[in-house]
Design a protein around this motif. Structure first.
Motif, PDB file in Angstrom:
ATOM      1  N   ARG A 123      81.356  76.406  51.625  1.00 39.32           N
ATOM      2  CA  ARG A 123      82.059  76.991  50.467  1.00 39.32           C
ATOM      3  C   ARG A 123      81.825  76.116  49.224  1.00 39.32           C
ATOM      4  O   ARG A 123      81.546  76.610  48.140  1.00 39.32           O
ATOM      5  CB  ARG A 123      83.549  77.118  50.766  1.00 39.32           C
ATOM      6  CG  ARG A 123      84.328  77.783  49.664  1.00 39.32           C
ATOM      7  CD  ARG A 123      85.792  77.869  50.002  1.00 39.32           C
ATOM      8  NE  ARG A 123      85.924  78.083  51.444  1.00 39.32           N
ATOM      9  CZ  ARG A 123      86.824  78.839  52.021  1.00 39.32           C
ATOM     10  NH1 ARG A 123      87.709  79.437  51.292  1.00 39.32           N
ATOM     11  NH2 ARG A 123      86.882  78.975  53.327  1.00 39.32           N
ATOM     12  N   ASN A 124      81.920  74.796  49.392  1.00 38.09           N
ATOM     13  CA  ASN A 124      81.741  73.882  48.256  1.00 38.09           C
ATOM     14  C   ASN A 124      80.278  73.796  47.831  1.00 38.09           C
ATOM     15  O   ASN A 124      79.981  73.637  46.649  1.00 38.09           O
ATOM     16  CB  ASN A 124      82.276  72.503  48.618  1.00 38.09           C
ATOM     17  CG  ASN A 124      83.763  72.538  48.926  1.00 38.09           C
ATOM     18  OD1 ASN A 124      84.437  73.537  48.726  1.00 38.09           O
ATOM     19  ND2 ASN A 124      84.273  71.441  49.434  1.00 38.09           N
ATOM     20  N   ILE A 125      79.376  73.890  48.796  1.00 37.53           N
ATOM     21  CA  ILE A 125      77.939  73.879  48.477  1.00 37.53           C
ATOM     22  C   ILE A 125      77.594  75.107  47.638  1.00 37.53           C
ATOM     23  O   ILE A 125      76.918  75.005  46.611  1.00 37.53           O
ATOM     24  CB  ILE A 125      77.105  73.809  49.773  1.00 37.53           C
ATOM     25  CG1 ILE A 125      77.272  72.438  50.439  1.00 37.53           C
ATOM     26  CG2 ILE A 125      75.633  74.118  49.497  1.00 37.53           C
ATOM     27  CD1 ILE A 125      76.734  72.364  51.867  1.00 37.53           C
ATOM     28  N   VAL A 126      78.055  76.258  48.065  1.00 34.69           N
ATOM     29  CA  VAL A 126      77.802  77.499  47.314  1.00 34.69           C
ATOM     30  C   VAL A 126      78.428  77.407  45.928  1.00 34.69           C
ATOM     31  O   VAL A 126      77.815  77.793  44.925  1.00 34.69           O
ATOM     32  CB  VAL A 126      78.307  78.734  48.094  1.00 34.69           C
ATOM     33  CG1 VAL A 126      78.262  79.987  47.221  1.00 34.69           C
ATOM     34  CG2 VAL A 126      77.481  78.931  49.361  1.00 34.69           C
ATOM     35  N   ALA A 127      79.636  76.877  45.834  1.00 41.11           N
ATOM     36  CA  ALA A 127      80.298  76.730  44.535  1.00 41.11           C
ATOM     37  C   ALA A 127      79.492  75.832  43.609  1.00 41.11           C
ATOM     38  O   ALA A 127      79.350  76.130  42.411  1.00 41.11           O
ATOM     39  CB  ALA A 127      81.712  76.173  44.718  1.00 41.11           C
ATOM     40  N   ALA A 128      78.944  74.754  44.138  1.00 31.57           N
ATOM     41  CA  ALA A 128      78.133  73.841  43.321  1.00 31.57           C
ATOM     42  C   ALA A 128      76.870  74.546  42.815  1.00 31.57           C
ATOM     43  O   ALA A 128      76.529  74.447  41.631  1.00 31.57           O
ATOM     44  CB  ALA A 128      77.765  72.604  44.140  1.00 31.57           C
ATOM     45  N   ILE A 129      76.199  75.256  43.691  1.00 34.42           N
ATOM     46  CA  ILE A 129      74.972  75.959  43.296  1.00 34.42           C
ATOM     47  C   ILE A 129      75.283  77.031  42.259  1.00 34.42           C
ATOM     48  O   ILE A 129      74.582  77.162  41.254  1.00 34.42           O
ATOM     49  CB  ILE A 129      74.268  76.545  44.548  1.00 34.42           C
ATOM     50  CG1 ILE A 129      73.761  75.401  45.423  1.00 34.42           C
ATOM     51  CG2 ILE A 129      73.126  77.474  44.129  1.00 34.42           C
ATOM     52  CD1 ILE A 129      73.302  75.826  46.801  1.00 34.42           C
ATOM     53  N   GLN A 130      76.343  77.798  42.501  1.00 31.09           N
ATOM     54  CA  GLN A 130      76.712  78.846  41.565  1.00 31.09           C
ATOM     55  C   GLN A 130      77.091  78.269  40.190  1.00 31.09           C
ATOM     56  O   GLN A 130      76.757  78.843  39.166  1.00 31.09           O
ATOM     57  CB  GLN A 130      77.868  79.699  42.123  1.00 31.09           C
ATOM     58  CG  GLN A 130      77.477  80.562  43.295  1.00 31.09           C
ATOM     59  CD  GLN A 130      76.600  81.745  42.895  1.00 31.09           C
ATOM     60  OE1 GLN A 130      75.539  81.575  42.281  1.00 31.09           O
ATOM     61  NE2 GLN A 130      77.024  82.935  43.278  1.00 31.09           N
ATOM     62  N   ASP A 131      77.739  77.110  40.187  1.00 31.06           N
ATOM     63  CA  ASP A 131      78.095  76.451  38.936  1.00 31.06           C
ATOM     64  C   ASP A 131      76.828  76.141  38.118  1.00 31.06           C
ATOM     65  O   ASP A 131      76.759  76.412  36.922  1.00 31.06           O
ATOM     66  CB  ASP A 131      78.896  75.182  39.214  1.00 31.06           C
ATOM     67  CG  ASP A 131      79.441  74.542  37.959  1.00 31.06           C
ATOM     68  OD1 ASP A 131      79.566  75.214  36.924  1.00 31.06           O
ATOM     69  OD2 ASP A 131      79.739  73.318  38.020  1.00 31.06           O
ATOM     70  N   VAL A 132      75.826  75.587  38.782  1.00 32.43           N
ATOM     71  CA  VAL A 132      74.573  75.253  38.084  1.00 32.43           C
ATOM     72  C   VAL A 132      73.855  76.527  37.650  1.00 32.43           C
ATOM     73  O   VAL A 132      73.296  76.575  36.549  1.00 32.43           O
ATOM     74  CB  VAL A 132      73.653  74.384  38.975  1.00 32.43           C
ATOM     75  CG1 VAL A 132      72.318  74.130  38.303  1.00 32.43           C
ATOM     76  CG2 VAL A 132      74.346  73.058  39.309  1.00 32.43           C
ATOM     77  N   ARG A 133      73.890  77.559  38.461  1.00 40.58           N
ATOM     78  CA  ARG A 133      73.236  78.822  38.097  1.00 40.58           C
ATOM     79  C   ARG A 133      73.867  79.441  36.852  1.00 40.58           C
ATOM     80  O   ARG A 133      73.187  80.087  36.055  1.00 40.58           O
ATOM     81  CB  ARG A 133      73.309  79.815  39.251  1.00 40.58           C
ATOM     82  CG  ARG A 133      72.445  79.405  40.435  1.00 40.58           C
ATOM     83  CD  ARG A 133      72.567  80.397  41.563  1.00 40.58           C
ATOM     84  NE  ARG A 133      71.731  81.559  41.279  1.00 40.58           N
ATOM     85  CZ  ARG A 133      71.894  82.739  41.844  1.00 40.58           C
ATOM     86  NH1 ARG A 133      72.860  82.950  42.731  1.00 40.58           N
ATOM     87  NH2 ARG A 133      71.083  83.729  41.557  1.00 40.58           N
ATOM     88  N   ARG A 134      75.174  79.272  36.680  1.00 42.33           N
ATOM     89  CA  ARG A 134      75.869  79.845  35.520  1.00 42.33           C
ATOM     90  C   ARG A 134      75.603  79.064  34.233  1.00 42.33           C
ATOM     91  O   ARG A 134      75.789  79.595  33.135  1.00 42.33           O
ATOM     92  CB  ARG A 134      77.366  79.920  35.791  1.00 42.33           C
ATOM     93  CG  ARG A 134      77.766  81.045  36.721  1.00 42.33           C
ATOM     94  CD  ARG A 134      79.271  81.216  36.778  1.00 42.33           C
ATOM     95  NE  ARG A 134      79.928  80.235  37.648  1.00 42.33           N
ATOM     96  CZ  ARG A 134      80.066  80.383  38.961  1.00 42.33           C
ATOM     97  NH1 ARG A 134      79.583  81.440  39.568  1.00 42.33           N
ATOM     98  NH2 ARG A 134      80.685  79.458  39.669  1.00 42.33           N
ATOM     99  N   ARG A 135      75.226  77.793  34.365  1.00 44.81           N
ATOM    100  CA  ARG A 135      75.034  76.958  33.159  1.00 44.81           C
ATOM    101  C   ARG A 135      73.787  77.362  32.420  1.00 44.81           C
ATOM    102  O   ARG A 135      72.775  77.662  32.870  1.00 44.81           O
ATOM    103  CB  ARG A 135      74.939  75.481  33.532  1.00 44.81           C
ATOM    104  CG  ARG A 135      76.237  74.914  34.024  1.00 44.81           C
ATOM    105  CD  ARG A 135      76.111  73.436  34.238  1.00 44.81           C
ATOM    106  NE  ARG A 135      77.114  72.991  35.213  1.00 44.81           N
ATOM    107  CZ  ARG A 135      77.145  71.800  35.698  1.00 44.81           C
ATOM    108  NH1 ARG A 135      76.256  70.896  35.361  1.00 44.81           N
ATOM    109  NH2 ARG A 135      78.083  71.456  36.564  1.00 44.81           N
TER     110      ARG A 135
END
Length: 181
Positions: A169-181
């Protein structure tokens, strides 16, 4: 039941066995290999059977890339070769003559983390940390690959990387955060 012990072996099998036992006692064949790792040209003399993973860890002392399963099933050894993610345990080093290889050590440093590394810290995308380098390397590669916007799309794209601790869950959240930037 037939008695196979009294039958002679076929001549071809005896000759083949003789060749294999001689080859087993011979020193390994070394080949010169030049790899560009994290922007630096590295000249090595390697056994032809050396994997890219072992060349990085054992010969170049870049131990951020982890040896997990050694069968291409866990993703802990993920590196980038010419910008694409590769399981280093399944790839022979000699096959990468002239390729650009990036390891976790080549992404960022403590003073200037790569955005994906920073996101993993911010989102606690690691627990024991063993899979983290491979997860980050796959996450960075995913940024340049076709991937849908949903968390399920990211999970599918990251399915080659296993986290035994279950920090998905945290790995996906980290990746999604970078994708949104």
């Amino acid at each position: 039941m037939p008695d196979f012990a009294n039958h002679p072996l076929p001549r071809e099998l005896v000759q083949s066995e003789s060749r294999h036992s001689h080859a087993a006692g011979a020193p390994p064949a070394l080949v010169p290999v030049t790899l560009t790792v994290n922007g630096k040209e590295m000249k090595l003399s390697l056994d032809v059977r050396t994997t890219l993973l072992d060349a990085l860890r054992e010969h170049l002392r870049l131990t951020g890339t982890k040896k997990g399963c050694d069968h291409g099933q866990c993703g802990a050894c993920t590196v980038h070769v010419n910008g694409r993610r590769v399981n280093a345990c399944l790839s022979l080093a000699a096959a990468h003559e002239g390729d650009r290889i990036t390891t976790i050590e080549g992404l960022g440093c403590p003073a200037r983390l790569h955005p994906m590394q920073q996101a993993f810290v911010e989102h606690d995308g690691y627990q024991c940390g063993y899979c983290t380098a491979g997860q980050i390397m796959s996450g960075v590669a995913l940024l340049g690959e076709p991937c849908g916007p949903a968390d399920a799309d990211v999970r599918e794209a990251m399915s080659g990387n296993i986290c035994r601790c279950g920090a998905y869950r945290n790995i996906v959240a980290a990746i999604q955060d970078v994708r949104r930037r």
